[in-house]
Design an enzyme around this catalytic site. Sequence first.
Site, PDB file in Angstrom:
ATOM      1  N   SER A 256     -27.661  -9.516 -36.384  1.00  0.00           N
ATOM      2  CA  SER A 256     -28.146  -8.533 -35.424  1.00  0.00           C
ATOM      3  C   SER A 256     -29.416  -9.076 -34.791  1.00  0.00           C
ATOM      4  O   SER A 256     -29.887 -10.156 -35.154  1.00  0.00           O
ATOM      5  CB  SER A 256     -28.438  -7.210 -36.129  1.00  0.00           C
ATOM      6  OG  SER A 256     -29.611  -7.351 -36.903  1.00  0.00           O
ATOM      7  N   LYS A 257     -29.964  -8.290 -33.888  1.00  0.00           N
ATOM      8  CA  LYS A 257     -31.157  -8.714 -33.159  1.00  0.00           C
ATOM      9  C   LYS A 257     -32.314  -9.078 -34.101  1.00  0.00           C
ATOM     10  O   LYS A 257     -33.162  -9.871 -33.749  1.00  0.00           O
ATOM     11  CB  LYS A 257     -31.610  -7.606 -32.208  1.00  0.00           C
ATOM     12  CG  LYS A 257     -30.781  -7.587 -30.946  1.00  0.00           C
ATOM     13  CD  LYS A 257     -31.502  -6.882 -29.807  1.00  0.00           C
ATOM     14  CE  LYS A 257     -30.617  -6.783 -28.582  1.00  0.00           C
ATOM     15  NZ  LYS A 257     -30.261  -5.401 -28.261  1.00  0.00           N
ATOM     16  N   ARG A 258     -32.297  -8.456 -35.257  1.00  0.00           N
ATOM     17  CA  ARG A 258     -33.342  -8.774 -36.243  1.00  0.00           C
ATOM     18  C   ARG A 258     -33.391 -10.263 -36.556  1.00  0.00           C
ATOM     19  O   ARG A 258     -34.416 -10.803 -36.936  1.00  0.00           O
ATOM     20  CB  ARG A 258     -33.025  -8.048 -37.561  1.00  0.00           C
ATOM     21  CG  ARG A 258     -33.560  -6.668 -37.661  1.00  0.00           C
ATOM     22  CD  ARG A 258     -33.417  -6.120 -39.060  1.00  0.00           C
ATOM     23  NE  ARG A 258     -32.049  -6.236 -39.604  1.00  0.00           N
ATOM     24  CZ  ARG A 258     -31.749  -6.889 -40.709  1.00  0.00           C
ATOM     25  NH1 ARG A 258     -32.690  -7.492 -41.401  1.00  0.00           N
ATOM     26  NH2 ARG A 258     -30.508  -6.929 -41.151  1.00  0.00           N
ATOM     27  N   HIS A 259     -32.237 -10.924 -36.450  1.00  0.00           N
ATOM     28  CA  HIS A 259     -32.163 -12.337 -36.809  1.00  0.00           C
ATOM     29  C   HIS A 259     -32.493 -13.257 -35.641  1.00  0.00           C
ATOM     30  O   HIS A 259     -32.420 -14.471 -35.780  1.00  0.00           O
ATOM     31  CB  HIS A 259     -30.758 -12.667 -37.324  1.00  0.00           C
ATOM     32  CG  HIS A 259     -30.347 -11.878 -38.533  1.00  0.00           C
ATOM     33  ND1 HIS A 259     -29.472 -10.824 -38.475  1.00  0.00           N
ATOM     34  CD2 HIS A 259     -30.742 -11.975 -39.823  1.00  0.00           C
ATOM     35  CE1 HIS A 259     -29.316 -10.312 -39.688  1.00  0.00           C
ATOM     36  NE2 HIS A 259     -30.080 -10.989 -40.518  1.00  0.00           N
ATOM     37  N   GLY A 260     -32.838 -12.685 -34.497  1.00  0.00           N
ATOM     38  CA  GLY A 260     -33.113 -13.522 -33.319  1.00  0.00           C
ATOM     39  C   GLY A 260     -32.145 -13.164 -32.212  1.00  0.00           C
ATOM     40  O   GLY A 260     -31.467 -12.138 -32.279  1.00  0.00           O
TER      41      GLY A 260
END
Length: 485
Positions: A256-260
Amino acid sequence: MIRVRFAPSPTGHLHIGGARTALFNYLFARNNNGKFILRIEDTDRTRSTDEYIEAIIEGMKWLRLEWDEGPFRQTDRFDIYKSYVEKLLKEEKAYYCYCSPEELDERRKEAMAQGKPQKYDRRCRKLEGQGARGLASGPHSGGFAEENESPRRQGAVRFKMPQEGQTVVDDMMRGKVVFENDQLDDLIIMRSDGTPTYNFTVVVDDVDMKITHVIRGDDHLNNTPKQLHIYKALGYEIPLFAHLPMILGADKARLSKRHGATSVMAYKEMGYLPDALVNYLVRLGWSYGDQEVFTREELIKHFSFENVGKSSAVFNPEKLIWLNSQYIIKSNPEELAEMVIPFLENAGTIQKGQGIDKLWLSKAIKTLQERAKTLVELANSLRYYIAEDIEYNEKAKVKFLNEKSRDLLSELKDSLTSLADFSASSLETIFKAIVEKHGIKLGALAQPVRVAITGGTESPGIFEVLEVLGKEKTIKRLEKAIKAI
Ligand code: GLU
């Protein structure tokens, strides 16, 4: 004839997971001389936008995942879905439901409080059994809803799921997966506003488009038993299914966006080559011996589901950047020149639309492509070639542009002024003559020159750099450095 499809919902940009699904479909089609179809699943009109449709198409084009048919849009196909809904109503395989969202919510809460499953309690289906009027002809009278609500309220249409037994999904990736039918909801196939829903349209379209293999993320696996019953109710043969394991981040949570960055076009902006990203995406699940770098032709030739892993792959940004550097190294400089221009414009190194001699640019790129890991890095390192002037790195200036190097730079400048053939090999001869004369190492001359020319202490071979930069700019920069000292 193998026919597969990529069926994104335009509720966001094309993301890494979607692109990998599209890629596996594309490669499977190409490997089998089949057809690859693009279908936009935009029935959820509150969340779908035209911008996202364009963005998805842009992403597909950038990755060169060319489709053979489409893009089809489900919102253009409502008449088709409607006719199938009517067919199911007529055959009593579906029914109108007049329960309002509030009622449903209330009953769901009640069920929860009693520890019962929170699915639709089939109230309208039961009412139908108690002799409600013909369903195919529209809203029934005497139904639950009309007693409580406005008589003009439109009903939704629900599909009659079997309530007993099991449903087996035979999946190419996971083998047989068994679902208990009493867990399946009588799902809504047409909302009360007349719009059809995903689990229904996907079946109608996969049948209508003669899809032979449904290849999608395994977040859809739970939908598949429901869809199988719809195939059966419509009297259609079921296709084969392959549910791909999700892509995970380093922490093993779903990517997800949390990972980049997760949007494909964000990788374009970061200076990734589309072929490098494709190569990276295919390896998120598929392997072919130990090979890491593949041409498109090799991917098409070797792709098969036998070599797709059953467990989730972890997204590894370091590996992606490594692959990108490999693609930059093996790209031809003319192609890179074409690709790097927007990045030069973005960095302000050239003005938008200013144009640049591409042959010369490709020569400059040739000296740099071994070191640049992205097009952004490549554009940055091209700066000293293209800009009129450079700025010195302070530390490099202090260390190399000093009294000791001034005379050497002057001497070099004089020799270069009269040099007719400004080629790397003639430059090397001149440099060698100077260092021999003074009994110094090549670095004692080359490093000050490097700082004078590029502003810093790292660059490709200095003779190549000077040849590309040309006589006029070289001499100007040497003069500037001498003055600065
Ligand atoms: N439209 C669905 C999605 O974007 C995909 C449906 C499918 O492949 O069956 O998740």
